[in-house]
Scaffold this active site. Structure first.
Site, short mmCIF file in Angstrom:
data_model
loop_
_atom_site.label_atom_id
_atom_site.label_comp_id
_atom_site.label_asym_id
_atom_site.label_seq_id
_atom_site.Cartn_x
_atom_site.Cartn_y
_atom_site.Cartn_z
N ARG A 33 0.89 -1.18 0.10
CA ARG A 33 -0.10 0.06 0.01
C ARG A 33 0.66 1.14 -0.21
O ARG A 33 1.82 1.36 0.69
CB ARG A 33 -0.92 -0.22 1.13
CG ARG A 33 -1.94 1.23 1.48
CD ARG A 33 -2.59 1.07 2.68
NE ARG A 33 -3.45 -0.29 2.63
CZ ARG A 33 -3.82 -0.71 3.79
NH1 ARG A 33 -3.75 -0.04 4.85
NH2 ARG A 33 -4.60 -1.63 3.70
N ARG B 263 -1.87 6.35 9.87
CA ARG B 263 -2.14 5.94 8.51
C ARG B 263 -2.12 7.02 7.58
O ARG B 263 -2.01 8.30 7.84
CB ARG B 263 -3.31 4.95 8.65
CG ARG B 263 -3.35 3.60 9.49
CD ARG B 263 -2.26 2.72 9.07
NE ARG B 263 -2.44 1.63 10.06
CZ ARG B 263 -3.33 0.70 9.63
NH1 ARG B 263 -4.11 0.69 8.62
NH2 ARG B 263 -3.10 -0.42 10.44
N LYS C 249 -3.77 1.15 15.23
CA LYS C 249 -3.69 2.26 13.90
C LYS C 249 -4.37 3.55 14.33
O LYS C 249 -5.23 3.47 15.35
CB LYS C 249 -4.27 1.48 12.70
CG LYS C 249 -5.97 1.29 13.03
CD LYS C 249 -6.37 0.63 11.73
CE LYS C 249 -7.78 -0.02 11.99
NZ LYS C 249 -8.32 -0.81 10.95
N LYS D 69 -6.03 7.28 12.62
CA LYS D 69 -6.45 7.85 11.36
C LYS D 69 -6.95 9.26 11.66
O LYS D 69 -7.63 9.69 12.55
CB LYS D 69 -7.84 6.97 10.91
CG LYS D 69 -7.42 5.57 10.66
CD LYS D 69 -8.53 4.75 9.91
CE LYS D 69 -7.99 3.26 9.55
NZ LYS D 69 -9.41 2.65 9.23
N CYS E 210 -15.07 -3.29 0.12
CA CYS E 210 -13.45 -3.88 0.64
C CYS E 210 -13.32 -5.13 -0.11
O CYS E 210 -14.04 -5.55 -0.77
CB CYS E 210 -13.50 -4.17 2.16
SG CYS E 210 -14.25 -5.61 2.59
N CYS F 150 -7.75 -11.25 1.55
CA CYS F 150 -7.75 -10.60 2.97
C CYS F 150 -7.72 -11.70 4.03
O CYS F 150 -9.02 -12.47 4.01
CB CYS F 150 -8.75 -9.53 3.14
SG CYS F 150 -8.67 -9.02 4.83
N CYS G 187 -15.97 -8.33 6.44
CA CYS G 187 -16.06 -8.66 8.02
C CYS G 187 -16.40 -7.40 8.80
O CYS G 187 -16.74 -6.27 8.00
CB CYS G 187 -14.71 -9.13 8.45
SG CYS G 187 -13.42 -7.66 8.69
N CYS H 64 -13.55 -1.49 6.89
CA CYS H 64 -12.70 -0.81 5.97
C CYS H 64 -13.53 0.01 4.89
O CYS H 64 -12.86 0.92 4.61
CB CYS H 64 -11.58 -2.02 5.45
SG CYS H 64 -10.44 -2.68 6.35
#
Length: 583
Positions: A89, A158, A225, A227, A446, A452, A491, A495
């Site tokens: 990414r 991120r 993470k 954001k 996603c 994934c 899931c 995302c």
């Protein structure tokens, strides 16, 4: 519960958690020598994959180890190892790159990846299907374009989002500039990235320093993470309330006067874990433009010191904000800053602009927003999107920007070039009129299966069929021109931000989804669980009666989400024989 008490936590390494405390990932980070670990040795080995501990570290470098789960059973029967591959990414603050940087990614996708490029929901780019032996040349090639994969993943800040529309004023330009400044300020300082992937060569980058120290993160980085998103007034195209820290610009005429900060947002949750939940950010304070970096850094350090380092499912800053409260959090920030923060101004976000179609820039030139289904840039029989974009970008050299809805903007186009450029796009099957995109215009998914590791159900591969089926009742009801946002994830980690918007579809297991309804158009309200474990084939059947009620009983200009919220899910369930209701 969050770790410890406030008087027990003085720093952010495991020594302050007590013997044996902290998750396994915390120990891996602490012992990694600033993200090095055994990565050089394992990268040099002939193995097709990294060991479990190193999988955690490669995330900080912008890499996820994955496998082709479609091939799992066949390879298991043949007694061969899993079909390991990697996703890389690129971190792109504000989603803005040059034509040359885009073309480089196109080349890298063909040479080292699976031939496709994916625009992320955070305005970055992903390359899928890279083999371990190709990681180093792929990342080095990205770095040569003066972009980086460092901190695109991992327990750090991120990619910083920002409204990508080309500047119509100096203030709008500053919104994009602050996103870049935040990203550079919060980037890890470890030199491990360049040592491992660029052979120690210090290509121009603000993240490479002469000292081996992490002044903001410390030796164990963040608990999870982090954001950040920057929004322009009125337009919530970055989903600012889903961010750990959201900045909404405050204007004085056409000048940027400052930002209103909101904190504590986050989408991820876990099925069956009531201590986890999606959460919208709360108003926090106002800052002047010159104060923003320091205040944001200080917020990060509070999360660094008080975030849960024992339970990673409970480690995001939203839980600190929820459990300790805004007043407590503000006190922590003010004590570290040494001054009192200003109260937050009211935030007014009236819409989510997708920026599709033709729009004139302030300088008289034009930009064109093109829809990209689920962000996947590829060639298929009826739509040669990848080839068409390469042709156009190679010829016209426009600026390139990505949106939080996974679409692409081509900027700085001269009026004299519009007609020829549009004809050229049509020759590849690329639609330039957003009104012809149909119900998919506001849909996102996603990647999920097959790559994934967290995917429980299909998303990117399933949503096109779902939307095609949904088009039928929308047309029959005369609703096919109505904006309807549908977000699907494989899931509950969220995302594609499925807990926002009109309809959210969240995978529970193979072919089964929870259905959420009732978000609002500006994405300032969470939607609500309506039905559980709905089979893929029954999703449209479940939604159709709700669409019929919306058509019959909506108020003037009332969106589907607003209608569902006004009526309420309990009453909607009573009026519709829902196939499966939450327990």
């Amino acid at each position: 519960m969050s770790i410890g008490h406030e008087d027990e936590i003085q720093a952010n390494d495991l020594k302050h958690l007590g013997p044996g405390e902290g998750s396994k990932v915390e120990h891996i980070k602490l012992e990694s020598q600033h993200l090095r670990g055994q990565l050089p040795e394992e990268l040099a080995s002939e193995s097709s994959h990294f060991s479990e501990d190193q999988i955690q570290l490669i995330k900080f470098h912008g890499i996820y180890q994955q496998e082709d789960r479609d091939a799992r059973q066949q390879r298991k029967a043949a007694h061969t190892e899993k079909a390991y591959q990697f996703m890389v990414r690129t971190r792109i603050p504000g989603g803005t790159i040059t034509a040359e940087q885009y073309l480089a990614h196109d080349d890298i996708s063909n040479q080292y990846a699976n031939g496709t490029i994916r625009i992320t929901t955070r305005q970055g780019l992903q390359l899928h299907g890279i083999l371990k032996g190709e990681l180093k040349p792929a990342i080095a090639s990205i770095n040569e374009t003066l972009l980086s994969t460092l901190a695109a993943c991992g327990d750090v800040n991120r990619n910083v989002m920002a409204c990508p529309a080309p500047t119509s004023s100096r203030a709008q330009a500053q919104v994009q500039e602050i996103a870049h400044e935040i990203a550079m300020h919060l980037a890890p300082r470890s030199q491990a990235y360049h040592e491992i992937w660029i052979d120690g060569e210090k290509i121009e980058t603000p993240t490479a320093t002469s000292e081996e120290v992490e002044p903001i993160y410390g030796p164990t980085y963040l608990p999870r993470k982090f954001k950040i998103g920057v929004a322009f007034p009125g337009d919530n195209c970055v989903d600012v309330y889903t961010q750990d820290v959201g900045l909404v610009a405050i204007l004085d005429g056409e000048d940027l006067a400052g930002f209103t900060l909101v904190i504590g947002g986050g989408m991820g949750t876990t099925h069956g874990k009531t201590e986890t939940y999606p959460r919208l950010a709360n108003p926090f304070c106002d800052v002047k433009p010159e104060e923003a970096l320091k205040v944001i850094e200080t917020i990060v350090t509070v999360q660094r010191d008080y975030g849960d380092r024992k339970n990673r499912k409970h480690a995001r800053m939203k839980y600190v904000v929820e459990e300790r409260g805004i007043a407590w959090f503000k006190q922590q920030v003010e004590e570290r800053l040494g001054y009192t923060l200003r109260e937050p101004s009211p935030v007014h976000l009236h819409d989510v602009e997708d920026h599709l179609g033709w729009h004139q820039q302030a300088d008289g030139r034009w930009f064109l927003g093109l829809h990209v289904q689920n962000g996947r840039i590829r060639d298929i029989e009826q739509l040669q999107l990848k080839s068409g974009l390469r042709d156009i970008i190679s010829h016209y050299k426009p600026g390139v920007r990505f949106t939080g809805q996974q679409n692409i903007l081509l900027t700085d186009i001269e009026m004299a070039d519009r007609e020829a450029l549009e004809a050229q796009l049509r020759s590849y099957g690329i639609e330039t009129d957003p009104s012809k995109v149909g119900s998919y215009r506001f849909a996102m998914a996603c990647p999920s299966l097959p790559t994934c590791g967290l995917g429980l159900a299909e998303a990117e591969r399933a949503l096109p069929d779902v939307m095609q089926q949904l088009d039928v009742p929308l047309r029959e009801l005369g609703l096919d021109g109505e904006p309807l946002s549908v977000r699907m994830t494989g899931c509950p980690n969220g995302c594609a931000r499925p807990y926002m918007g009109d309809i959210g579809l969240v995978g529970r297991s193979k072919n089964l989804y929870n259905v959420y309804i009732g978000g609002d158009r500006p994405n300032a309200r969470l939607n609500t669980l309506y039905a559980t474990s709905i089979h893929t084939d029954k999703i449209v059947e479940t939604l159709t009666p709700l669409l019929s009620l919306w058509k019959a009983e909506r108020q003037p200009q009332e969106s589907f989400g607003d209608f569902c919220h006004r009526i309420g899910v309990e009453q909607l369930r009573e009026r519709v024989a829902s196939p499966s209701l939450p327990h």
